[in-house]
Design an enzyme around this catalytic site. Structure first.
Site, PDB file in Angstrom:
ATOM      1  N   ASP A  28       0.847  -1.203   0.000  1.00 16.30           N
ATOM      2  CA  ASP A  28       0.000   0.000   0.000  1.00 16.30           C
ATOM      3  C   ASP A  28       0.883   1.255   0.000  1.00 16.30           C
ATOM      4  O   ASP A  28       0.983   1.969   0.992  1.00 16.30           O
ATOM      5  CB  ASP A  28      -0.943  -0.024   1.222  1.00 16.30           C
TER       6      ASP A  28
ATOM      7  N   SER B 165      -5.144   8.736   5.503  1.00 15.36           N
ATOM      8  CA  SER B 165      -4.414   7.773   4.675  1.00 15.36           C
ATOM      9  C   SER B 165      -3.351   8.411   3.802  1.00 15.36           C
ATOM     10  O   SER B 165      -3.555   9.488   3.235  1.00 15.36           O
ATOM     11  CB  SER B 165      -5.387   7.020   3.781  1.00 15.36           C
ATOM     12  N   GLY B 166      -2.237   7.699   3.691  1.00 18.69           N
ATOM     13  CA  GLY B 166      -1.122   8.163   2.866  1.00 18.69           C
ATOM     14  C   GLY B 166      -0.204   9.111   3.605  1.00 18.69           C
ATOM     15  O   GLY B 166       0.907   9.370   3.156  1.00 18.69           O
TER      16      GLY B 166
END
Ligand code: 4AZ
Length: 253
Positions: free
Chosen positions: A59, A165-166
């Site tokens: 991911d 996220s990220g």
């Protein structure tokens, strides 16, 4: 930001099929409702080829900006950990983001960047935690893969959440900030025995180096060809001697 032209994020933040023109990177932003920082256009996105959807390995994605962005007090690269760096359990790190402040509650205006300090939880320990009060999960099933790291407390309380996220999980190590992880997934937010799960960036240091080094821009290459300091200093001295000679000639004349 890992270089003045490269940004890391999570693969699940890149929705396929995508168009590069749909993406802009906002660097140095603080409050999302108050436009600030720099908006940079994207020239390439590399989603890790092993990523196969929620909860799977890989991911991670690299974003190449169309042109290098100068560093400022608010726009700065973070160091990448080498492949062999193991962040120890208990090490205190920081997660930042504009994600939800609890599950289902988005960050209210003016959407000020949030930060939380969390201890690292290693893969094995995190995997055991996910098996607590989880009868539907076979004991032999590994949820926390080799390229994942966790952060949080056994009783929850503090966590990343949807929309973070990220973003970076950053740890200070020997005086430098290292990027230990990228916000990836978790069961809910801040729930006991369900810590936030992060992509372990050190697992991808070779993959990152391959993409970033191969595409060094001509400007980067020419910087390496600039004469070193001693050559520079000696040509400067030659020039001063030349000026002095001219000056003496003028006086004598
Ligand atoms: C998400 O959906 C998400 N509690 C991000 C982080 C966490 C959970 C969900 C960690 O983007």
């Amino acid at each position: 930001m890992i270089d003045n032209q490269w940004v890391l994020t999570a693969a699940h933040c890149i929705i396929k099929p995508y168009t590069l023109a749909d993406y802009m990177v906002n660097l140095g932003a603080y409050q999302l409702a108050v436009p600030s920082g720099v908006l940079a256009a994207v020239s390439a996105i590399y989603v890790h080829p092993i990523y196969q959807g929620d909860g799977t390995s890989g991911d991670i994605a690299l974003i190449r900006l169309q042109s290098p962005v100068p560093y400022t007090d608010y726009i700065m690269n973070i160091c990448l950990p080498a492949q062999d760096v193991q962040f120890p359990s208990g090490l205190s790190c920081y997660v930042t983001g504009w994600g939800s402040i609890k599950q289902g509650v988005s960050l209210p205006a003016p959407q000020t960047l949030q930060m939380v300090q969390l201890p690292i939880i290693d893969q094995a320990q995190c995997n055991s935690m996910y098996h607590i009060n989880n009868p539907s999960l076979p004991a032999s099933q590994t949820l926390i893969q080799w390229d994942m790291i966790c952060a949080g407390f056994p009783n929850g309380q503090k966590d990343a959440c949807q929309g973070d996220s990220g973003g970076p999980l950053a740890c200070k190590w020997n005086g430098s900030w290292l990027l230990a992880g990228l916000v990836s997934w978790g069961f809910g937010c801040a729930i006991a025995n369900r810590p936030g799960v992060y992509t372990r960036v050190s697992a991808y240091s070779d993959w990152i180096q391959q993409h970033v080094a191969v595409q060094a821009t001509p400007a980067d290459i020419s910087i390496q060809n600039v004469p070193n300091n001693s050559t520079g200093a000696s040509s400067c001295l030659t020039y001063l001697l030349f000026l002095l000679t001219v000056f003496i000639h003028i006086i004598l004349w």
